[in-house]
Enzyme design. Structure first.
Site, PDB file in Angstrom:
ATOM      1  N   LYS A 194      61.671  -4.082 -23.018  1.00  0.00           N
ATOM      2  CA  LYS A 194      62.683  -4.805 -22.270  1.00  0.00           C
ATOM      3  C   LYS A 194      62.768  -3.840 -20.834  1.00  0.00           C
ATOM      4  CE  LYS A 194      67.405  -5.037 -24.469  1.00  0.00           C
ATOM      5  NZ  LYS A 194      68.096  -5.071 -25.449  1.00  0.00           N
ATOM      6  N   LYS A 232      52.063 -16.316 -33.387  1.00  0.00           N
ATOM      7  CA  LYS A 232      52.923 -15.718 -34.641  1.00  0.00           C
ATOM      8  C   LYS A 232      53.964 -16.040 -35.395  1.00  0.00           C
ATOM      9  CE  LYS A 232      54.703 -11.270 -35.761  1.00  0.00           C
ATOM     10  NZ  LYS A 232      55.321 -10.010 -35.904  1.00  0.00           N
ATOM     11  N   LYS A 256      60.783 -14.971 -36.229  1.00  0.00           N
ATOM     12  CA  LYS A 256      62.322 -15.208 -35.533  1.00  0.00           C
ATOM     13  C   LYS A 256      62.540 -15.046 -33.634  1.00  0.00           C
ATOM     14  CE  LYS A 256      64.417 -11.837 -37.597  1.00  0.00           C
ATOM     15  NZ  LYS A 256      63.755 -11.404 -38.517  1.00  0.00           N
TER      16      LYS A 256
END
Ligand code: ADP
Ligand code: TRP
Length: 321
Positions: free
Chosen positions: A110, A189, A192
């Site tokens: 991040k 992969k 979500k």
């Protein structure tokens, strides 16, 4: 053996979650003292709607029960039903060097992307260590991506034990190497965050529609194909019987099987595999009071176990009388 693992409630569970995690949870509840929890404190770092969070937590509990976790065998609880977790997390923060957390992937990613990170994300691994150490877990079944968190958990436990005396048991990760990463619709992969998932409890129509979207190359039906590099085959392998698999593999290598046929087979296999669980899920959703009772009972059992370790840790560092 005390087995423990947690799963974040951040939306519906997908096939990757099933083969990478839940199936192992179900196996490990046999013959072990298994604790599984829905990590709602952790989800606060990403889910910002109270209504959604409550819904996701309920959904994950229901999904896990439908997929075979047995509340008679395993303690299936919700993390925040045991507030002792956050107290232990605080005790652990005071022996955790900043440098260990600065190295952690989700925080580092991040920051590298220039996105400001909250302290909760930075401290996420400490909370996870608290989850694990609070229950004297021996074995923690997780996916490869959690390896770093397990290492930090052990490091924190060792550090605490070194500073305050023997308090925590050192947990071992249980990472199944043979569990391949389940590919998603686009071949990456299944995750979500890539929006390439097939949800376990999607309705059959949606499953069929999604399977049709799976990316393949354009080799014609009659041409030989390599099953080892085909997403469809990799997914099919998870559901097919050995005989079906041998048949399809032979036809791949010889030529004569098309991706259209494979997609129909795969969709049928997925729908059939989760059919009984889908029925069980519908029954649970129709009786939320049963789900609530499981949650309540598990919370009590989990808190009882947690208090013992928390008390020991508080004493070790001089809190209380
Ligand atoms: P997502 O990537 O969709 O956010 P999570 O990170 O919440 O999924 O994963 C929950 C559990 O499911 C973890 O134990 C993880 O290792 C496992 N898992 C997730 N995606 C896959 C996948 N595609 N293949 C195998 N295991 C997976
Ligand atoms: N961080 C884990 C994940 O994203 C979830 C988790 C939280 C967990 N606490 C845990 C897993 C304790 C194992 C043990 O998948």
């Amino acid at each position: 053996m005390r087995v423990l693992s947690g799963i974040q409630p951040s939306g519906a569970l997908h096939i990757g979650n099933y083969f990478g995690a839940i199936r192992q949870y179900v196996h490990l509840q046999e013959g072990n003292d298994a604790y599984y929890f829905v990590a709602d404190y952790h989800a606060l770092t990403s889910v910002r709607s109270a209504e959604n969070l409550r819904k996701y937590v309920f959904d994950v509990v229901v999904d896990l029960l439908a997929l075979g976790l047995d509340p008679e065998r395993a303690t299936l609880f919700v993390q925040s039903d045991v507030p002792e977790t956050t107290e232990l997390a605080w005790l652990l923060t005071s022996v955790t060097p900043m440098g260990w957390l600065e190295k952690c992937v989700s925080y580092k990613d991040k920051v590298q992307q220039g996105i400001p990170a909250e302290h909760g994300l930075f401290a996420y691994p400490v909370l996870q260590a608290a989850d694990i150490l609070l229950y004297d877990a021996d074995l923690v079944p997780v996916g490869q991506d959690q390896k770093q968190h397990l290492e930090i958990t052990r490091d924190i436990a060792e550090r605490f034990n070194h500073v305050y005396g023997e308090t925590f048991k050192l947990p071992k990760p249980y990472i199944l190497d043979q569990v391949a990463v389940v590919p998603g619709l686009d071949g990456r992969k299944m995750s979500k965050s890539y929006d390439n998932t097939i949800e376990i409890f999607d309705d059959p129509k949606t499953i069929t529609k999604k399977v049709k979207k799976i990316v393949t190359d354009s080799t014609p039906v009659e041409a030989p194909k390599n099953p080892d590099t085909c997403n469809l085959f990799m997914l099919y392998r998870l559901f097919a019987s050995p005989a079906e698999l041998a048949d399809v593999e032979g036809r791949y290598r010889a030529g004569g099987i098309g991706y259209g046929e494979m997609k129909s087979r795969l969709a049928e296999a997925i729908i059939a595999a989760f059919g009984p669980a889908r029925e069980k899920r519908a029954e649970l959703v129709a009786h939320p009071e049963r789900v609530e009772a499981v949650r309540e009972d598990a919370a009590q059992r989990a808190r009882k176990a947690a208090r013992i370790v928390l008390e020991k840790a508080r004493n070790a560092c001089g809190l209380g009388r």
